[in-house]
Design an enzyme around this catalytic site. Structure first.
Site, PDB file in Angstrom:
ATOM      1  N   CYS A   2       0.842  -1.194   0.000  1.00 40.85           N
ATOM      2  CA  CYS A   2       0.000   0.000   0.000  1.00 40.85           C
ATOM      3  C   CYS A   2       0.880   1.248   0.000  1.00 40.85           C
ATOM      4  O   CYS A   2       2.047   1.199   0.369  1.00 40.85           O
ATOM      5  CB  CYS A   2      -0.898   0.011   1.236  1.00 40.85           C
ATOM      6  SG  CYS A   2      -1.943  -1.444   1.413  1.00 40.85           S
ATOM      7  N   ARG A  27       3.948   0.517  -6.771  1.00 38.47           N
ATOM      8  CA  ARG A  27       3.997  -0.421  -5.659  1.00 38.47           C
ATOM      9  C   ARG A  27       2.918  -1.500  -5.763  1.00 38.47           C
ATOM     10  O   ARG A  27       2.978  -2.509  -5.066  1.00 38.47           O
ATOM     11  CB  ARG A  27       3.821   0.352  -4.334  1.00 38.47           C
ATOM     12  CG  ARG A  27       4.977   1.279  -4.026  1.00 38.47           C
ATOM     13  CD  ARG A  27       4.658   2.191  -2.859  1.00 38.47           C
ATOM     14  NE  ARG A  27       4.481   1.465  -1.623  1.00 38.47           N
ATOM     15  CZ  ARG A  27       5.446   1.259  -0.723  1.00 38.47           C
ATOM     16  NH1 ARG A  27       6.662   1.690  -0.959  1.00 38.47           N
ATOM     17  NH2 ARG A  27       5.202   0.615   0.401  1.00 38.47           N
ATOM     18  N   TRP A  79      -3.572  -2.128  -1.315  1.00 36.99           N
ATOM     19  CA  TRP A  79      -3.366  -3.474  -1.838  1.00 36.99           C
ATOM     20  C   TRP A  79      -4.085  -4.407  -0.878  1.00 36.99           C
ATOM     21  O   TRP A  79      -3.719  -4.524   0.290  1.00 36.99           O
ATOM     22  CB  TRP A  79      -1.870  -3.785  -1.899  1.00 36.99           C
ATOM     23  CG  TRP A  79      -1.507  -5.064  -2.593  1.00 36.99           C
ATOM     24  CD1 TRP A  79      -1.318  -5.260  -3.924  1.00 36.99           C
ATOM     25  CD2 TRP A  79      -1.257  -6.334  -1.968  1.00 36.99           C
ATOM     26  NE1 TRP A  79      -0.960  -6.560  -4.178  1.00 36.99           N
ATOM     27  CE2 TRP A  79      -0.925  -7.238  -2.998  1.00 36.99           C
ATOM     28  CE3 TRP A  79      -1.286  -6.788  -0.646  1.00 36.99           C
ATOM     29  CZ2 TRP A  79      -0.622  -8.582  -2.745  1.00 36.99           C
ATOM     30  CZ3 TRP A  79      -0.995  -8.115  -0.390  1.00 36.99           C
ATOM     31  CH2 TRP A  79      -0.662  -8.992  -1.432  1.00 36.99           C
ATOM     32  N   ASN A 105      -0.798   1.319   6.373  1.00 33.59           N
ATOM     33  CA  ASN A 105      -0.124   0.194   5.731  1.00 33.59           C
ATOM     34  C   ASN A 105       0.206  -0.833   6.806  1.00 33.59           C
ATOM     35  O   ASN A 105       0.569  -0.457   7.925  1.00 33.59           O
ATOM     36  CB  ASN A 105       1.191   0.628   5.068  1.00 33.59           C
ATOM     37  CG  ASN A 105       0.971   1.488   3.854  1.00 33.59           C
ATOM     38  OD1 ASN A 105      -0.161   1.707   3.415  1.00 33.59           O
ATOM     39  ND2 ASN A 105       2.050   2.009   3.295  1.00 33.59           N
ATOM     40  N   GLY A 106       0.122  -2.109   6.464  1.00 31.79           N
ATOM     41  CA  GLY A 106       0.454  -3.151   7.419  1.00 31.79           C
ATOM     42  C   GLY A 106      -0.746  -4.014   7.749  1.00 31.79           C
ATOM     43  O   GLY A 106      -1.790  -3.955   7.093  1.00 31.79           O
ATOM     44  N   GLU A 488      15.307 -17.410 -11.721  1.00 30.79           N
ATOM     45  CA  GLU A 488      14.971 -16.006 -11.942  1.00 30.79           C
ATOM     46  C   GLU A 488      14.252 -15.816 -13.269  1.00 30.79           C
ATOM     47  O   GLU A 488      13.305 -15.023 -13.366  1.00 30.79           O
ATOM     48  CB  GLU A 488      16.235 -15.148 -11.895  1.00 30.79           C
ATOM     49  CG  GLU A 488      16.027 -13.661 -12.123  1.00 30.79           C
ATOM     50  CD  GLU A 488      15.142 -12.994 -11.080  1.00 30.79           C
ATOM     51  OE1 GLU A 488      14.699 -11.844 -11.321  1.00 30.79           O
ATOM     52  OE2 GLU A 488      14.879 -13.592 -10.015  1.00 30.79           O
ATOM     53  N   LYS A 492      10.459 -14.289 -13.633  1.00 31.35           N
ATOM     54  CA  LYS A 492      10.168 -13.079 -14.406  1.00 31.35           C
ATOM     55  C   LYS A 492       9.035 -13.315 -15.409  1.00 31.35           C
ATOM     56  O   LYS A 492       8.153 -12.474 -15.559  1.00 31.35           O
ATOM     57  CB  LYS A 492      11.444 -12.631 -15.136  1.00 31.35           C
ATOM     58  CG  LYS A 492      11.684 -11.146 -15.218  1.00 31.35           C
ATOM     59  CD  LYS A 492      11.574 -10.444 -13.873  1.00 31.35           C
ATOM     60  CE  LYS A 492      12.490 -10.971 -12.819  1.00 31.35           C
ATOM     61  NZ  LYS A 492      12.250 -10.409 -11.485  1.00 31.35           N
ATOM     62  N   GLU A 495       5.731 -13.515 -13.533  1.00 32.37           N
ATOM     63  CA  GLU A 495       5.342 -12.246 -12.919  1.00 32.37           C
ATOM     64  C   GLU A 495       4.623 -11.333 -13.901  1.00 32.37           C
ATOM     65  O   GLU A 495       3.613 -10.712 -13.547  1.00 32.37           O
ATOM     66  CB  GLU A 495       6.585 -11.506 -12.382  1.00 32.37           C
ATOM     67  CG  GLU A 495       7.102 -11.993 -11.061  1.00 32.37           C
ATOM     68  CD  GLU A 495       8.300 -11.188 -10.599  1.00 32.37           C
ATOM     69  OE1 GLU A 495       8.375 -10.886  -9.400  1.00 32.37           O
ATOM     70  OE2 GLU A 495       9.172 -10.856 -11.436  1.00 32.37           O
ATOM     71  N   HIS A 511      13.448 -36.406 -12.733  1.00 25.52           N
ATOM     72  CA  HIS A 511      12.886 -36.811 -11.440  1.00 25.52           C
ATOM     73  C   HIS A 511      11.469 -36.264 -11.264  1.00 25.52           C
ATOM     74  O   HIS A 511      11.122 -35.729 -10.195  1.00 25.52           O
ATOM     75  CB  HIS A 511      13.799 -36.344 -10.305  1.00 25.52           C
ATOM     76  CG  HIS A 511      15.138 -36.995 -10.326  1.00 25.52           C
ATOM     77  ND1 HIS A 511      15.393 -38.236  -9.781  1.00 25.52           N
ATOM     78  CD2 HIS A 511      16.315 -36.590 -10.879  1.00 25.52           C
ATOM     79  CE1 HIS A 511      16.655 -38.558  -9.961  1.00 25.52           C
ATOM     80  NE2 HIS A 511      17.244 -37.573 -10.634  1.00 25.52           N
ATOM     81  N   LYS A 610       5.402  -4.024  -5.166  1.00 24.25           N
ATOM     82  CA  LYS A 610       6.842  -3.817  -5.280  1.00 24.25           C
ATOM     83  C   LYS A 610       7.562  -4.091  -3.968  1.00 24.25           C
ATOM     84  O   LYS A 610       8.583  -4.764  -3.942  1.00 24.25           O
ATOM     85  CB  LYS A 610       7.126  -2.382  -5.739  1.00 24.25           C
ATOM     86  CG  LYS A 610       8.615  -2.078  -5.945  1.00 24.25           C
ATOM     87  CD  LYS A 610       9.193  -2.932  -7.048  1.00 24.25           C
ATOM     88  CE  LYS A 610      10.644  -2.602  -7.327  1.00 24.25           C
ATOM     89  NZ  LYS A 610      11.248  -3.516  -8.298  1.00 24.25           N
TER      90      LYS A 610
END
Length: 615
Positions: A2, A27, A79, A105-106, A488, A492, A495, A511, A610
């Protein structure tokens, strides 16, 4: 996650708050709102969706002029955590008659029990949020005689969890009360004005002078006056910091997306990360922020790296490099697991916490756990003055500049660059000769030029991406140093393009995962020169035998690898430990172009944030 903006001063507050929210859009959020003081009342405006929706509610630029008499206010991008995205769940929250308005926020962990108590006192709630509960809790302690700050202190002493808050009362026009525990608050200091925010990007076009609140700090802001105390009512002074990047650094500068801009900024970002830190004459790295002597470095038994997501993937490269070059035990731990599984840590361990923002909740919790267990703790962060940087007291700044796109790019490559210098430093304190150190220093210094060569292939990579738009799942495989790159790369693509992707050590393909291979499951194989390449080529053959299309990331000029794949992306020849950076940049461009061709919202992917400041 947020975003918070608050202002007290003489300027028209509505356009200032809206512009501040726009700076925080990167964010990740699902709704937005503002509350403004106007004489003896507080007006609140909220909308689900983008900040543009809120601006439209306010009448656009022309309509906002009707609020030019308002000079104090608070604003928020939400958010969702408690309750779905909606106008009623968005912030600011208030109590009847808008006597008090609050943005937060939180997460308030005990909000349910507090809500039951407040309902028993006859209070009614309109939303599903923990923030509205906190607002009513503050109001339950409020009286005009003792003031808003005292009410906030009493309320926050009752809550469990994390918070960064900014609130105002109709009885104290011009005054904002801000406080934090576990969620960042920065106070921008202007001339006869103050702007508070959860992120420096919202204040940079007003001032570069800032104060970062510590946990359990509370501040009273009125115009240009800022008074800080603890929740125990003890007056404190916090150090001023200067924000070391410009407003222009956080603009798109002609690029279609922030992500593309930040991919192309990587050569310069890496140069900034290594500038002044390579001692070619002595064949070592200069990392004075670690504040460790050569003797203290020798006495260290183990490097334990903690991080989440992209930062953890970077940490894996660091683990391999430290063990390879320094012959020192190194491990990577997911930060949230580190906190909760009671890890074995002692005074001869150094814990390196990696976080772009320096505010990642799980990583910050790991820092505190490591300190409690007596380990040396250092931070590897990008944001100066962030909580991890302050609480560790030692560490290394990336100097990558602001990263606006939610999907991390230049932070990862700068993190790897710094971790390679950490490996060099530790190696020279152990088994590296001066000549070996000089060679490694030269190879690290060449990385920016190698990245520039990868960026020259942008158009060719975009052409390759055209063939992947309609796939729904992908595998990424690599061995050794290329295994973290596979992780990574898979992160990406999922995302920003919403294609399901998994990264595997190539040896794991047989496997279990191989059962999923067919013509609809492409495999991205890291095939650049180095140990393990021949084995991975065997995995490519196994994939092709099951009709899986293969995209190879290969060393330039490797015709054998080219012939084994359906498509290739070439990267320049370099040692495998630096090829982790060039291969990652190539996969960043690939992910970007797949997402662009699919029409995805690249800079603000759905459901993502973010800076993850809640657990």
């Amino acid at each position: 996650m947020c975003g918070i903006v608050g202002y007290s001063g003489s300027k028209a507050v509505v356009p200032l708050l809206i512009n501040g929210l726009r700076k925080l859009e990167y964010r990740g959020y699902d709704s937005a709102g503002i509350a403004i003081s106007r004489g003896d009342k507080i007006d609140i405006f909220k909308r689900e969706g983008k900040v543009d929706n809120l601006a439209e509610l306010l009448g656009g630029a022309e309509g906002m002029s009707q609020y030019k008499d308002a000079h104090t206010g608070i604003a928020h991008t939400r958010w969702a955590t408690h309750g779905p995205p909606s106008t009623v769940n968005s912030h600011p929250h208030s109590v009847p008659n808008n006597r008090i308005a609050l943005v937060h926020n939180g997460i308030i962990e005990n909000y349910a029990s507090l809500k039951l108590r407040l309902q028993g006192e006859g209070r009614e709630f309109l939303s599903e949020t923990d923030t509205e509960v906190l607002c009513h809790l503050i109001d339950s302690h409020y009286s005009p005689e003792t003031g808003l700050q005292e009410a906030v202190i009493k309320a926050l002493k009752e809550v469990h969890g994390t918070f960064g808050i900014c609130c105002q009362s109709v009885d104290e026009p011009g005054v904002l009360i801000v406080a934090r525990r576990g969620s960042p608050i920065v106070i921008g200091l202007g001339e006869d004005e103050t702007i508070v925010a959860s992120d420096a990007s919202a204040i940079i076009n007003h001032t570069r002078q800032a104060i970062y609140l510590d946990d359990n700090d509370i501040a009273r802001v009125e115009g240009g006056k800022v008074e800080i105390s603890t929740l125990d009512r003890r007056q404190v002074q916090r150090e001023r910091a200067e924000i070391d990047w410009s407003e222009g650094a956080a603009e798109k500068s002609g690029y279609e997306h922030y992500m593309l801009k930040e991919i192309f900024e990587q050569p310069e970002a890496i140069r900034n990360a290594i500038r002044g830190r390579l001692d070619h004459d002595r064949g070592t790295a200069i990392l004075s922020g670690l504040n460790l002597t050569a003797r203290e470095l020798v006495d260290l038994h183990r490097l334990l790296i903690v991080g989440c997501g992209t930062s953890m993937n970077a940490g894996l490269v660091g683990e391999y490099a430290v063990e390879d070059f320094a012959g020192m035990l190194a491990e990577v731990e997911q930060a949230a697991e580190f906190r909760y599984r009671n890890p074995i840590v002692n005074s001869r361990d150094i814990v390196l916490a990696i976080s772009q923002s320096g505010e990642t909740a799980d990583t910050l919790a790991a820092v505190r756990e490591a300190k409690d267990k007596g380990a040396l703790v250092a931070g590897l962060v990008n944001v100066v003055g962030s909580t991890i940087a302050r609480e560790t007291g030692r560490g290394i700044y990336l100097h990558a500049g602001p990263e606006i796109s939610v999907a991390s790019t230049k932070a990862f490559t700068c993190q790897v660059s710094v971790l390679l210098m950490v490996a060099l430093k530790l190696a020279r304190s152990r088994r590296f000769s001066r000549e070996e150190g000089m060679k490694m220093a030269r190879e690290i210094e060449q990385v920016p030029e190698l990245v520039e060569q990868v960026l020259e292939q942008n158009d060719a990579i975009a052409k390759v991406a055209e063939s992947f738009v309609n796939y729904r799942s992908m595998f990424y495989i690599g061995r050794g140093y290329m295994y973290p790159v596979a992780l990574e790369g898979a992160l990406k693509i999922k995302e920003i393009s919403y294609i399901h992707a998994e990264g595997y050590n190539a040896a794991e393909l047989k496997h279990g995962p191989i059962a999923l291979l067919d013509e609809e499951m492409p495999v991205v194989a890291l095939l650049n020169d180095g140990p393990g390449k021949d084995k991975t080529m065997g995995n490519v053959a196994e994939s092709k035998a099951r009709s899986a299309p293969v995209l190879g990331v290969i060393t330039a000029g490797d015709e054998g690898a080219r012939a084994a794949c359906d498509w290739v992306i070439e990267i320049p020849a370099s040692p495998q430990y630096t090829a982790t950076i060039t291969a990652t940049v190539a996969l960043q461009l690939f992910s970007y172009h797949v997402a662009r061709l699919k029409g995805c919202e690249i800079d603000q992917p759905r459901n993502l944030a973010k800076s993850v400041t809640v657990e």
